[in-house]
Scaffold this motif. Sequence first.
Motif, PDB file in Angstrom:
ATOM      1  N   GLU A  18       0.834  -1.184   0.000  1.00 60.22           N
ATOM      2  CA  GLU A  18       0.000   0.000   0.000  1.00 60.22           C
ATOM      3  C   GLU A  18       0.875   1.242   0.000  1.00 60.22           C
ATOM      4  N   ILE A  19       0.694   2.052  -1.022  1.00 57.31           N
ATOM      5  CA  ILE A  19       1.426   3.304  -1.130  1.00 57.31           C
ATOM      6  C   ILE A  19       0.385   4.407  -1.203  1.00 57.31           C
ATOM      7  N   PRO A  20       0.466   5.385  -0.313  1.00 61.44           N
ATOM      8  CA  PRO A  20      -0.539   6.447  -0.321  1.00 61.44           C
ATOM      9  C   PRO A  20      -0.686   7.091  -1.692  1.00 61.44           C
ATOM     10  N   GLU A  21      -1.935   7.377  -2.051  1.00 61.20           N
ATOM     11  CA  GLU A  21      -2.222   7.984  -3.345  1.00 61.20           C
ATOM     12  C   GLU A  21      -1.508   9.322  -3.475  1.00 61.20           C
ATOM     13  N   ASN A  22      -1.010   9.602  -4.662  1.00 59.28           N
ATOM     14  CA  ASN A  22      -0.295  10.842  -4.995  1.00 59.28           C
ATOM     15  C   ASN A  22       1.052  10.990  -4.284  1.00 59.28           C
ATOM     16  N   GLU A  23       1.532   9.947  -3.658  1.00 59.99           N
ATOM     17  CA  GLU A  23       2.843  10.008  -3.019  1.00 59.99           C
ATOM     18  C   GLU A  23       3.908   9.548  -4.011  1.00 59.99           C
ATOM     19  N   LYS A  24       4.940  10.334  -4.155  1.00 54.02           N
ATOM     20  CA  LYS A  24       6.049   9.958  -5.019  1.00 54.02           C
ATOM     21  C   LYS A  24       6.978   9.045  -4.236  1.00 54.02           C
ATOM     22  N   ILE A  25       7.451   8.012  -4.898  1.00 58.47           N
ATOM     23  CA  ILE A  25       8.402   7.119  -4.253  1.00 58.47           C
ATOM     24  C   ILE A  25       9.657   7.024  -5.107  1.00 58.47           C
ATOM     25  N   THR A  26      10.761   6.750  -4.446  1.00 52.93           N
ATOM     26  CA  THR A  26      12.017   6.566  -5.168  1.00 52.93           C
ATOM     27  C   THR A  26      12.418   5.102  -5.061  1.00 52.93           C
ATOM     28  N   ASP A  54      13.125   5.128  -1.008  1.00 57.85           N
ATOM     29  CA  ASP A  54      11.968   4.445  -0.434  1.00 57.85           C
ATOM     30  C   ASP A  54      12.115   2.943  -0.604  1.00 57.85           C
ATOM     31  N   ARG A 102      10.724   1.059   2.674  1.00 52.59           N
ATOM     32  CA  ARG A 102      10.006   1.765   3.737  1.00 52.59           C
ATOM     33  C   ARG A 102       8.559   1.287   3.827  1.00 52.59           C
ATOM     34  N   TYR A 103       8.087   0.634   2.778  1.00 51.28           N
ATOM     35  CA  TYR A 103       6.710   0.162   2.717  1.00 51.28           C
ATOM     36  C   TYR A 103       6.651  -1.322   3.025  1.00 51.28           C
TER      37      TYR A 103
END
Length: 124
Positions: A18-26, A54, A102-103
């Motif tokens: 689960e990655i929060p919507e509109n969150e940029k990840i690297t 991330d 991180r997730y």
Amino acid sequence: IEKSSKSFQPILKTGLMEIPENEKITIYSWNVAGLRAVLKKEDWKKFITKEKPDILCLNESKVDDETIKNNKFENLLGESYHAYFYNSSTKKGYSGVTIFTRYQPKSVKYGIGIEKHDEEGRVI
């Protein structure tokens, strides 16, 4: 990852984490040619400090379970990361992959289901 036709920005679609919507990840992938060796290099410290990835995927980590435990590699990037290691089951210090994220994944699968390839510990 799928390209959006509207904005041409990648959209992460997965049921695995689960990655929060509109969150940029690297996400970075690095062939380190040995985790113990790369830890001695200043470039590693600079990269981690500056980029704060991330998700970090390391190829050719070349560490076995005993080395991971003795060196506390599971906490290498800090407690905010989950760490996953997959190593060669036939040759100590050979091949191996590592993922720091991180997730929290919903699941983690090791290997591709073909023993002659999976014994080298190359896919998480």
